[in-house]
Design a protein around this motif. Structure first.
Motif, PDB file in Angstrom:
ATOM      1  N   TRP A   1       1.187   3.512   7.270  1.00 51.92           N
ATOM      2  CA  TRP A   1       1.198   4.972   7.264  1.00 51.92           C
ATOM      3  C   TRP A   1       2.139   5.472   6.193  1.00 51.92           C
ATOM      4  O   TRP A   1       3.269   5.021   6.105  1.00 51.92           O
ATOM      5  N   GLY A   2       1.680   6.410   5.442  1.00 49.33           N
ATOM      6  CA  GLY A   2       2.551   7.067   4.488  1.00 49.33           C
ATOM      7  C   GLY A   2       3.106   8.335   5.099  1.00 49.33           C
ATOM      8  O   GLY A   2       2.972   8.589   6.295  1.00 49.33           O
ATOM      9  N   GLN A   3       3.724   9.122   4.276  1.00 43.31           N
ATOM     10  CA  GLN A   3       4.239  10.397   4.743  1.00 43.31           C
ATOM     11  C   GLN A   3       3.094  11.369   4.964  1.00 43.31           C
ATOM     12  O   GLN A   3       2.244  11.524   4.096  1.00 43.31           O
TER      13      GLN A   3
ATOM     14  N   MET B   1     -11.259   4.241   4.278  1.00 41.48           N
ATOM     15  CA  MET B   1     -10.042   5.029   4.175  1.00 41.48           C
ATOM     16  C   MET B   1     -10.320   6.413   4.711  1.00 41.48           C
ATOM     17  O   MET B   1     -11.430   6.950   4.506  1.00 41.48           O
ATOM     18  N   GLY B   2      -9.338   6.989   5.389  1.00 40.33           N
ATOM     19  CA  GLY B   2      -9.624   8.280   5.973  1.00 40.33           C
ATOM     20  C   GLY B   2      -8.395   9.055   6.371  1.00 40.33           C
ATOM     21  O   GLY B   2      -7.281   8.733   5.963  1.00 40.33           O
ATOM     22  N   TRP B   3      -8.618  10.054   7.173  1.00 42.04           N
ATOM     23  CA  TRP B   3      -7.565  10.956   7.640  1.00 42.04           C
ATOM     24  C   TRP B   3      -7.419  10.857   9.144  1.00 42.04           C
ATOM     25  O   TRP B   3      -8.407  10.810   9.872  1.00 42.04           O
ATOM     26  N   PHE B   4      -6.174  10.839   9.557  1.00 41.45           N
ATOM     27  CA  PHE B   4      -5.817  10.861  10.968  1.00 41.45           C
ATOM     28  C   PHE B   4      -4.857  12.028  11.157  1.00 41.45           C
ATOM     29  O   PHE B   4      -4.245  12.497  10.206  1.00 41.45           O
ATOM     30  N   ARG B   5      -4.709  12.474  12.389  1.00 38.62           N
ATOM     31  CA  ARG B   5      -3.766  13.558  12.634  1.00 38.62           C
ATOM     32  C   ARG B   5      -3.075  13.354  13.974  1.00 38.62           C
ATOM     33  O   ARG B   5      -3.607  12.704  14.865  1.00 38.62           O
ATOM     34  N   GLN B   6      -1.898  13.944  14.063  1.00 31.66           N
ATOM     35  CA  GLN B   6      -1.136  13.856  15.306  1.00 31.66           C
ATOM     36  C   GLN B   6      -0.520  15.212  15.598  1.00 31.66           C
ATOM     37  O   GLN B   6       0.294  15.714  14.822  1.00 31.66           O
ATOM     38  N   ALA B   7      -0.956  15.774  16.703  1.00 37.98           N
ATOM     39  CA  ALA B   7      -0.410  17.050  17.158  1.00 37.98           C
ATOM     40  C   ALA B   7       0.778  16.773  18.072  1.00 37.98           C
ATOM     41  O   ALA B   7       0.884  15.683  18.651  1.00 37.98           O
ATOM     42  N   PRO B   8       1.673  17.732  18.235  1.00 30.76           N
ATOM     43  CA  PRO B   8       2.838  17.526  19.099  1.00 30.76           C
ATOM     44  C   PRO B   8       2.432  17.131  20.514  1.00 30.76           C
ATOM     45  O   PRO B   8       1.568  17.767  21.125  1.00 30.76           O
TER      46      PRO B   8
ATOM     47  N   VAL C   1       0.845  -1.187   0.000  1.00 35.26           N
ATOM     48  CA  VAL C   1       0.000   0.000   0.000  1.00 35.26           C
ATOM     49  C   VAL C   1       0.880   1.236   0.000  1.00 35.26           C
ATOM     50  O   VAL C   1       1.801   1.341   0.796  1.00 35.26           O
ATOM     51  N   GLN C   2       0.609   2.122  -0.940  1.00 38.81           N
ATOM     52  CA  GLN C   2       1.344   3.380  -0.968  1.00 38.81           C
ATOM     53  C   GLN C   2       0.378   4.503  -0.617  1.00 38.81           C
ATOM     54  O   GLN C   2      -0.714   4.595  -1.166  1.00 38.81           O
ATOM     55  N   LEU C   3       0.793   5.351   0.291  1.00 37.29           N
ATOM     56  CA  LEU C   3      -0.035   6.457   0.741  1.00 37.29           C
ATOM     57  C   LEU C   3       0.784   7.722   0.691  1.00 37.29           C
ATOM     58  O   LEU C   3       1.830   7.815   1.323  1.00 37.29           O
ATOM     59  N   GLN C   4       0.324   8.690  -0.043  1.00 37.54           N
ATOM     60  CA  GLN C   4       1.050   9.943  -0.176  1.00 37.54           C
ATOM     61  C   GLN C   4       0.089  11.090   0.034  1.00 37.54           C
ATOM     62  O   GLN C   4      -0.790  11.333  -0.784  1.00 37.54           O
ATOM     63  N   ALA C   5       0.267  11.784   1.152  1.00 41.20           N
ATOM     64  CA  ALA C   5      -0.591  12.918   1.478  1.00 41.20           C
ATOM     65  C   ALA C   5       0.086  14.215   1.061  1.00 41.20           C
ATOM     66  O   ALA C   5       1.311  14.335   1.111  1.00 41.20           O
ATOM     67  N   SER C   6      -0.712  15.184   0.673  1.00 37.50           N
ATOM     68  CA  SER C   6      -0.189  16.495   0.292  1.00 37.50           C
ATOM     69  C   SER C   6      -1.245  17.553   0.526  1.00 37.50           C
ATOM     70  O   SER C   6      -2.412  17.236   0.785  1.00 37.50           O
TER      71      SER C   6
ATOM     72  N   VAL D   1       0.188  17.031  12.119  1.00 34.41           N
ATOM     73  CA  VAL D   1       0.571  16.334  10.900  1.00 34.41           C
ATOM     74  C   VAL D   1      -0.601  15.429  10.534  1.00 34.41           C
ATOM     75  O   VAL D   1      -1.078  14.660  11.365  1.00 34.41           O
ATOM     76  N   TYR D   2      -1.058  15.548   9.325  1.00 31.26           N
ATOM     77  CA  TYR D   2      -2.210  14.791   8.850  1.00 31.26           C
ATOM     78  C   TYR D   2      -1.739  13.624   7.985  1.00 31.26           C
ATOM     79  O   TYR D   2      -0.906  13.790   7.096  1.00 31.26           O
ATOM     80  N   TYR D   3      -2.312  12.476   8.249  1.00 33.99           N
ATOM     81  CA  TYR D   3      -1.980  11.259   7.523  1.00 33.99           C
ATOM     82  C   TYR D   3      -3.240  10.659   6.924  1.00 33.99           C
ATOM     83  O   TYR D   3      -4.309  10.713   7.529  1.00 33.99           O
ATOM     84  N   CYS D   4      -3.104  10.070   5.776  1.00 32.40           N
ATOM     85  CA  CYS D   4      -4.209   9.261   5.260  1.00 32.40           C
ATOM     86  C   CYS D   4      -3.861   7.803   5.513  1.00 32.40           C
ATOM     87  O   CYS D   4      -2.700   7.406   5.507  1.00 32.40           O
ATOM     88  N   ALA D   5      -4.874   7.033   5.757  1.00 34.20           N
ATOM     89  CA  ALA D   5      -4.659   5.623   6.061  1.00 34.20           C
ATOM     90  C   ALA D   5      -5.962   4.873   5.924  1.00 34.20           C
ATOM     91  O   ALA D   5      -7.045   5.432   6.062  1.00 34.20           O
ATOM     92  N   GLU D   6      -5.837   3.591   5.653  1.00 38.02           N
ATOM     93  CA  GLU D   6      -6.994   2.739   5.676  1.00 38.02           C
ATOM     94  C   GLU D   6      -7.263   2.304   7.122  1.00 38.02           C
ATOM     95  O   GLU D   6      -6.372   2.355   7.981  1.00 38.02           O
TER      96      GLU D   6
END
Length: 121
Positions: free
Chosen positions: A111-113, A33-40, A1-6, A95-100
């Motif tokens: 997890w992609g970038q 499939m959706g979006w996740f995020r991680q704050a400091p 699986v390749q995941l590239q967020a921009s 930082v927002y990530y896309c992932a299944e």
């Protein structure tokens, strides 16, 4: 699986951004499939997702009414996922990530970038 967020960037509070993510393949038994995020200093959290079976969206309470998720399905299991973010708040900085994910919005672990979103007050 390749995941590239921009699509991330720096925006003032109240502004908008549109994130996109391209995935090349679906994970076996993935629910959506959706979006996740991680704050400091915080754990990664679910933001929004869309079901593979019927396309129905789901949102975290903190973003309901402000964020909209959409997707385009292409040939050969290639899918593009979008997240339109309006009315951004400083607490959306992460930082927002896309992932299944599996049922219950549990990430599959791939997890992609991610892409940085910074909202200034």
């Amino acid at each position: 699986v390749q995941l590239q967020a921009s699509g991330g960037g720096l925006v003032q509070a109240g502004g908008s951004l549109r994130l996109s993510c391209t995935t090349s393949r679906r994970t076996f038994r993935a629910f959506g499939m959706g979006w996740f995020r991680q704050a400091p200093g915080k754990e990664r959290e679910f933001v929004a997702g869309v079901s593979w079976s019927n396309g129905s969206p789901g949102y975290a309470d903190s973003v309901k009414g402000r964020f909209t998720i959409s997707t385009i399905s292409r040939d050969n299991d290639k899918n593009t996922l979008f997240l339109q973010m309006n009315g951004l708040k400083p607490e959306d900085t992460a930082v927002y990530y896309c992932a299944e994910y599996y049922s219950g919005y549990e990430p599959t672990g791939f997890w992609g970038q991610g892409t940085q979103v910074t909202v200034s007050s």
